[in-house]
Design a protein around this motif. Structure first.
Motif, short mmCIF file in Angstrom:
data_model
loop_
_atom_site.label_atom_id
_atom_site.label_comp_id
_atom_site.label_asym_id
_atom_site.label_seq_id
_atom_site.Cartn_x
_atom_site.Cartn_y
_atom_site.Cartn_z
N GLU A 1 -12.04 3.63 -9.72
CA GLU A 1 -11.26 2.94 -8.69
C GLU A 1 -11.79 1.52 -8.44
OE1 GLU A 1 -9.93 4.94 -5.17
OE2 GLU A 1 -10.42 6.88 -6.06
N TYR B 1 -4.51 -4.46 -1.87
CA TYR B 1 -4.12 -3.48 -0.85
C TYR B 1 -2.88 -2.71 -1.28
CZ TYR B 1 -2.84 -1.47 3.63
OH TYR B 1 -2.50 -0.59 4.63
N ASN B 2 -1.86 -3.44 -1.69
CA ASN B 2 -0.60 -2.80 -2.08
C ASN B 2 -0.76 -1.96 -3.35
OD1 ASN B 2 0.80 -3.82 0.11
ND2 ASN B 2 1.46 -5.65 -1.01
N ASP B 3 -1.57 -2.42 -4.29
CA ASP B 3 -1.78 -1.68 -5.53
C ASP B 3 -2.46 -0.34 -5.28
OD1 ASP B 3 -1.93 -1.73 -8.63
OD2 ASP B 3 -3.98 -1.21 -7.99
N ARG B 4 -3.43 -0.29 -4.39
CA ARG B 4 -4.22 0.92 -4.16
C ARG B 4 -3.66 1.80 -3.05
NH1 ARG B 4 -5.53 1.85 -8.41
NH2 ARG B 4 -6.64 3.59 -7.52
N TYR B 5 -2.71 1.31 -2.24
CA TYR B 5 -2.26 1.99 -1.03
C TYR B 5 -1.85 3.44 -1.26
CZ TYR B 5 -0.04 2.98 3.38
OH TYR B 5 0.28 3.55 4.57
N ASP B 6 -1.01 3.69 -2.22
CA ASP B 6 -0.51 5.04 -2.47
C ASP B 6 -1.36 5.82 -3.47
OD1 ASP B 6 1.68 4.84 -0.74
OD2 ASP B 6 2.90 3.86 -2.28
N LYS B 7 -2.39 5.21 -4.00
CA LYS B 7 -3.18 5.84 -5.06
C LYS B 7 -4.51 6.40 -4.59
CE LYS B 7 -0.98 2.81 -8.33
NZ LYS B 7 -1.05 1.50 -8.92
N SER B 8 -5.02 5.89 -3.48
CA SER B 8 -6.34 6.35 -3.04
C SER B 8 -6.55 6.01 -1.57
CB SER B 8 -7.44 5.68 -3.88
OG SER B 8 -7.46 4.29 -3.67
N LYS B 9 -7.61 6.59 -1.03
CA LYS B 9 -8.06 6.23 0.31
C LYS B 9 -9.20 5.24 0.14
CE LYS B 9 -6.79 10.65 2.29
NZ LYS B 9 -7.24 11.85 2.97
#
Length: 83
Positions: free
Chosen positions: A23, A62-70
């Motif tokens: 990540e 922020y937008n790239d990781r938003y739905d993929k991880s905490k």
């Protein structure tokens, strides 16, 4: 109008991750591709450049990781350091 130049200390911290290294590497790849000056450290990355480009980079990460991880993103910005 003069460009607003800033220095930003940025840290991306995955939370409850089974593969936190992957990540972090994904985020570092986004930073490497951004076209801004950067220095990757052990605990954070220093990014220098025009403020609007740095803010756009933060939003992209922020937008790239938003739905993929905490995650937690820690950012410190300066209009003095390194400018």
């Amino acid at each position: 109008m003069a460009k607003k130049i800033m220095t930003c200390e940025f840290a991306f911290v995955p939370v409850q991750s089974h593969d936190y290294i992957a990540e972090v590497e994904t985020v570092l790849d986004i930073i490497r591709e951004c076209g801004l000056e950067y220095n990757i450290g052990e605990m954070s990355t220093i990014i220098k450049g025009e403020s609007d480009k740095i803010f756009a980079l933060m939003e992209r990460i922020y937008n790239d990781r938003y739905d993929k991880s905490k995650f937690i993103i820690s950012v410190r910005m300066s209009n003095v350091c390194g400018c």
